[in-house]
Design a protein around this motif. Structure first.
Motif, PDB file in Angstrom:
ATOM      1  N   HIS A  22       0.777  -1.246  -0.051  1.00 26.40           N
ATOM      2  CA  HIS A  22      -0.001  -0.016  -0.096  1.00 26.40           C
ATOM      3  C   HIS A  22       0.837   1.306  -0.021  1.00 26.40           C
ATOM      4  CE1 HIS A  22       0.283   1.932   3.997  1.00 26.40           C
ATOM      5  NE2 HIS A  22       0.391   0.699   4.443  1.00 26.40           N
ATOM      6  N   GLY A  23       2.076   1.356   0.317  1.00 27.83           N
ATOM      7  CA  GLY A  23       2.925   2.511   0.435  1.00 27.83           C
ATOM      8  C   GLY A  23       2.079   3.592   1.348  1.00 27.83           C
ATOM      9  N   ASP A  24       1.935   4.703   0.395  1.00 29.40           N
ATOM     10  CA  ASP A  24       1.246   5.732   0.866  1.00 29.40           C
ATOM     11  C   ASP A  24      -0.223   5.994   0.298  1.00 29.40           C
ATOM     12  OD1 ASP A  24       3.586   7.064   2.097  1.00 29.40           O
ATOM     13  OD2 ASP A  24       4.296   7.724   0.577  1.00 29.40           O
ATOM     14  N   HIS A  25      -0.549   4.888  -0.258  1.00 27.87           N
ATOM     15  CA  HIS A  25      -1.956   4.911  -0.740  1.00 27.87           C
ATOM     16  C   HIS A  25      -2.979   4.244  -0.049  1.00 27.87           C
ATOM     17  CE1 HIS A  25      -0.279   5.789  -4.956  1.00 27.87           C
ATOM     18  NE2 HIS A  25       0.502   4.866  -4.516  1.00 27.87           N
ATOM     19  N   GLN A  26      -3.907   5.597   0.583  1.00 27.12           N
ATOM     20  CA  GLN A  26      -4.782   5.020   1.508  1.00 27.12           C
ATOM     21  C   GLN A  26      -5.780   4.205   0.784  1.00 27.12           C
ATOM     22  OE1 GLN A  26      -5.320   5.808   4.682  1.00 27.12           O
ATOM     23  NE2 GLN A  26      -3.078   6.390   4.738  1.00 27.12           N
ATOM     24  N   SER A  27      -5.975   4.294  -0.754  1.00 30.13           N
ATOM     25  CA  SER A  27      -7.073   3.317  -1.446  1.00 30.13           C
ATOM     26  C   SER A  27      -6.525   1.870  -1.082  1.00 30.13           C
ATOM     27  CB  SER A  27      -7.106   3.974  -2.700  1.00 30.13           C
ATOM     28  OG  SER A  27      -5.689   3.892  -3.480  1.00 30.13           O
ATOM     29  N   ARG A  28      -5.268   1.734  -1.235  1.00 32.49           N
ATOM     30  CA  ARG A  28      -5.027   0.334  -1.178  1.00 32.49           C
ATOM     31  C   ARG A  28      -5.268  -0.237   0.140  1.00 32.49           C
ATOM     32  NH1 ARG A  28       0.724  -0.077  -4.802  1.00 32.49           N
ATOM     33  NH2 ARG A  28      -0.079   0.762  -6.796  1.00 32.49           N
ATOM     34  N   LYS A  29      -4.685   0.603   1.064  1.00 32.39           N
ATOM     35  CA  LYS A  29      -5.036   0.226   2.647  1.00 32.39           C
ATOM     36  C   LYS A  29      -6.284  -0.149   2.763  1.00 32.39           C
ATOM     37  CE  LYS A  29      -5.290   3.120   6.061  1.00 32.39           C
ATOM     38  NZ  LYS A  29      -4.996   4.097   7.297  1.00 32.39           N
ATOM     39  N   PHE A 154     -14.832   5.808 -18.993  1.00 30.46           N
ATOM     40  CA  PHE A 154     -15.191   6.321 -20.230  1.00 30.46           C
ATOM     41  C   PHE A 154     -14.525   7.890 -20.598  1.00 30.46           C
ATOM     42  CE2 PHE A 154     -18.452   8.924 -22.564  1.00 30.46           C
ATOM     43  CZ  PHE A 154     -18.576   8.289 -23.716  1.00 30.46           C
ATOM     44  N   LYS A 155     -14.442   8.467 -19.343  1.00 31.96           N
ATOM     45  CA  LYS A 155     -13.987   9.893 -19.599  1.00 31.96           C
ATOM     46  C   LYS A 155     -12.380   9.809 -19.719  1.00 31.96           C
ATOM     47  CE  LYS A 155     -14.666  14.436 -17.807  1.00 31.96           C
ATOM     48  NZ  LYS A 155     -15.219  15.312 -16.832  1.00 31.96           N
ATOM     49  N   TYR A 156     -11.817   8.979 -18.695  1.00 31.28           N
ATOM     50  CA  TYR A 156     -10.170   9.213 -18.703  1.00 31.28           C
ATOM     51  C   TYR A 156      -9.530   8.021 -19.335  1.00 31.28           C
ATOM     52  CZ  TYR A 156     -11.796  12.632 -15.413  1.00 31.28           C
ATOM     53  OH  TYR A 156     -12.434  13.920 -14.513  1.00 31.28           O
ATOM     54  N   ARG A 157     -10.136   7.124 -19.471  1.00 26.19           N
ATOM     55  CA  ARG A 157      -9.429   5.852 -20.141  1.00 26.19           C
ATOM     56  C   ARG A 157      -8.125   5.533 -19.266  1.00 26.19           C
ATOM     57  NH1 ARG A 157     -13.440   3.762 -23.609  1.00 26.19           N
ATOM     58  NH2 ARG A 157     -14.298   5.374 -24.887  1.00 26.19           N
ATOM     59  N   GLN A 158      -8.203   5.241 -18.053  1.00 21.18           N
ATOM     60  CA  GLN A 158      -7.133   4.924 -17.286  1.00 21.18           C
ATOM     61  C   GLN A 158      -7.366   3.459 -16.883  1.00 21.18           C
ATOM     62  OE1 GLN A 158      -7.241   7.548 -13.883  1.00 21.18           O
ATOM     63  NE2 GLN A 158      -5.868   9.167 -14.911  1.00 21.18           N
ATOM     64  N   GLY A 159      -6.248   2.851 -16.869  1.00 23.37           N
ATOM     65  CA  GLY A 159      -6.221   1.269 -16.631  1.00 23.37           C
ATOM     66  C   GLY A 159      -6.950   1.037 -15.278  1.00 23.37           C
ATOM     67  N   MET A 160      -6.526   2.017 -14.234  1.00 27.36           N
ATOM     68  CA  MET A 160      -7.113   1.705 -12.977  1.00 27.36           C
ATOM     69  C   MET A 160      -8.861   1.416 -12.832  1.00 27.36           C
ATOM     70  SD  MET A 160      -6.949   3.745  -9.314  1.00 27.36           S
ATOM     71  CE  MET A 160      -8.166   4.938 -10.044  1.00 27.36           C
ATOM     72  N   ASP A 161      -9.323   2.546 -13.625  1.00 27.85           N
ATOM     73  CA  ASP A 161     -10.634   2.534 -13.594  1.00 27.85           C
ATOM     74  C   ASP A 161     -11.291   1.381 -14.549  1.00 27.85           C
ATOM     75  OD1 ASP A 161     -10.843   5.045 -12.526  1.00 27.85           O
ATOM     76  OD2 ASP A 161     -10.276   6.000 -14.330  1.00 27.85           O
ATOM     77  N   ALA A 215      -6.149  -9.679  -6.986  1.00 30.81           N
ATOM     78  CA  ALA A 215      -4.731  -9.768  -6.656  1.00 30.81           C
ATOM     79  C   ALA A 215      -3.971  -9.607  -7.873  1.00 30.81           C
ATOM     80  CB  ALA A 215      -4.479 -10.982  -5.832  1.00 30.81           C
ATOM     81  N   VAL A 216      -3.930 -10.228  -8.879  1.00 34.47           N
ATOM     82  CA  VAL A 216      -3.549 -10.245 -10.068  1.00 34.47           C
ATOM     83  C   VAL A 216      -3.549  -8.978 -10.892  1.00 34.47           C
ATOM     84  CG1 VAL A 216      -3.076 -11.613 -12.094  1.00 34.47           C
ATOM     85  CG2 VAL A 216      -3.298 -12.914 -10.046  1.00 34.47           C
ATOM     86  N   LYS A 217      -4.380  -8.417 -11.090  1.00 35.09           N
ATOM     87  CA  LYS A 217      -4.991  -7.630 -12.002  1.00 35.09           C
ATOM     88  C   LYS A 217      -5.272  -6.159 -11.533  1.00 35.09           C
ATOM     89  CE  LYS A 217      -4.434 -10.294 -15.750  1.00 35.09           C
ATOM     90  NZ  LYS A 217      -3.299  -9.857 -16.763  1.00 35.09           N
ATOM     91  N   VAL A 218      -5.530  -6.001 -10.335  1.00 34.25           N
ATOM     92  CA  VAL A 218      -6.289  -4.971  -9.814  1.00 34.25           C
ATOM     93  C   VAL A 218      -5.303  -4.252  -8.722  1.00 34.25           C
ATOM     94  CG1 VAL A 218      -8.103  -3.504  -8.573  1.00 34.25           C
ATOM     95  CG2 VAL A 218      -8.667  -5.578 -10.244  1.00 34.25           C
ATOM     96  N   ALA A 219      -4.764  -5.162  -7.775  1.00 31.72           N
ATOM     97  CA  ALA A 219      -4.083  -4.537  -6.669  1.00 31.72           C
ATOM     98  C   ALA A 219      -3.001  -3.309  -7.075  1.00 31.72           C
ATOM     99  CB  ALA A 219      -3.266  -5.640  -5.693  1.00 31.72           C
ATOM    100  N   LYS A 220      -2.069  -3.644  -7.687  1.00 35.13           N
ATOM    101  CA  LYS A 220      -1.125  -2.526  -8.080  1.00 35.13           C
ATOM    102  C   LYS A 220      -1.511  -1.425  -9.027  1.00 35.13           C
ATOM    103  CE  LYS A 220       2.901  -5.321  -7.310  1.00 35.13           C
ATOM    104  NZ  LYS A 220       4.071  -5.991  -7.927  1.00 35.13           N
ATOM    105  N   GLN A 221      -2.696  -1.550  -9.406  1.00 36.25           N
ATOM    106  CA  GLN A 221      -3.251  -0.512 -10.395  1.00 36.25           C
ATOM    107  C   GLN A 221      -4.038   0.768  -9.729  1.00 36.25           C
ATOM    108  OE1 GLN A 221      -4.582  -0.839 -14.320  1.00 36.25           O
ATOM    109  NE2 GLN A 221      -4.880  -3.149 -14.175  1.00 36.25           N
ATOM    110  N   ILE A 222      -4.202   0.281  -8.397  1.00 38.73           N
ATOM    111  CA  ILE A 222      -5.081   1.110  -7.620  1.00 38.73           C
ATOM    112  C   ILE A 222      -4.100   2.293  -6.929  1.00 38.73           C
ATOM    113  CG2 ILE A 222      -6.447   1.660  -5.230  1.00 38.73           C
ATOM    114  CD1 ILE A 222      -7.459  -1.288  -5.974  1.00 38.73           C
ATOM    115  N   THR A 223      -4.310   3.464  -7.109  1.00 39.90           N
ATOM    116  CA  THR A 223      -3.608   4.508  -6.511  1.00 39.90           C
ATOM    117  C   THR A 223      -4.482   5.525  -6.122  1.00 39.90           C
ATOM    118  OG1 THR A 223      -3.225   5.634  -8.720  1.00 39.90           O
ATOM    119  CG2 THR A 223      -1.664   4.175  -8.113  1.00 39.90           C
ATOM    120  N   ASP A 224      -3.970   6.380  -5.244  1.00 37.97           N
ATOM    121  CA  ASP A 224      -4.937   7.538  -4.660  1.00 37.97           C
ATOM    122  C   ASP A 224      -4.760   8.676  -5.602  1.00 37.97           C
ATOM    123  OD1 ASP A 224      -5.212   6.195  -2.410  1.00 37.97           O
ATOM    124  OD2 ASP A 224      -3.723   7.713  -1.117  1.00 37.97           O
TER     125      ASP A 224
END
Length: 238
Positions: A22-29, A154-161, A215-224
């Protein structure tokens, strides 16, 4: 019993993985908190609904109890888990203003649901401590997260979304498969032919796959979300 215990263990494992990265990312925590709560709830549910149901609710009694504190704790942990996922989304997908609103909603939701469950126990009201009410309480949050992540992609085309949109779509399909299997009576149909595979097994297998995908496809893409002005008129992705 094996499936639901495996689900609980793998979910706790994925939750601990979120804490490790999670590092400094509250979203991962908050995803980590959510999955630890979900995993513990699955273990409580598997103990009382499946593996030790007779020992907990029937052994030594003239009549079996129709619930137990194991199940009550499971219900509360499950709703708290979904509310924790909402808090995670508040950090990853919203600016400061909307973040506070979602956080307040999440805490109020679990507080009110806990009160409702306790009332159900005291008043001996089965619906208030049912899986159906749990779904009614969590459905608005799941639907909101599905719409939010879909709109953002749809708006930003980001991988996390996109990854999160698939996450909520997967959960929705799994719940739909559970109810379809239940309504169509596949459990009874197979049991009459000597094979036991219930709607709960459908649910748990779908959720096991869901956890592996997270775990495989989502976890590391989530950022604050660093942009406090999310939902502004700007077309620039936050």
């Amino acid at each position: 019993s094996i499936l639901v215990y495996f689900l609980g263990i793998i979910t706790i494992g994925v939750g601990l993985y979120f804490f490790r990265i999670h590092g400094d990312h509250q979203s991962r925590k908050w995803w980590g908190i959510a999955l630890l709560l979900w995993g513990l709830g699955a273990l409580f549910a598997g103990t009382s609904y499946q593996a030790f149901s007779y020992e907990i609710k029937c052994s030594g009694q003239t009549l079996c109890s129709w619930t137990s504190w194991w199940e009550i704790i499971y219900l509360i942990l499950s709703v708290a888990s979904i509310d924790s996922m909402l808090i995670s989304a508040a950090y990853s997908s919203c600016g400061q203003k909307y973040r506070k609103v979602l956080q307040a909603y999440a805490f109020m939701n679990i507080a009110l649901y806990s009160i409702i469950v306790i009332i159900g126990v005291v008043a001996l009201n089965k619906f208030l401590i049912s899986f159906e009410l749990l779904l009614i309480v969590t459905a608005p949050t799941i639907l909101f997260l599905f719409i939010l992540t879909g709109w953002r992609y749809f708006k930003y085309r980001q991988g996390m979304d996109f990854a999160l949109w698939i996450t909520w779509s997967w959960l929705g399909v799994t719940i739909a498969a559970y109810f379809t299997y239940l309504v169509l009576g596949f459990t009874e149909y197979l049991w009459e032919r000597g094979f036991w595979f219930s709607e709960n097994d459908v649910l748990h297998i779908g959720l096991i796959g869901w956890m592996i995908f997270i775990a495989v496809k989502v976890a590391k893409q989530i950022t604050d979300n660093p942009n406090q002005a999310q939902f502004s008129t700007s077309d620039k992705a936050p």
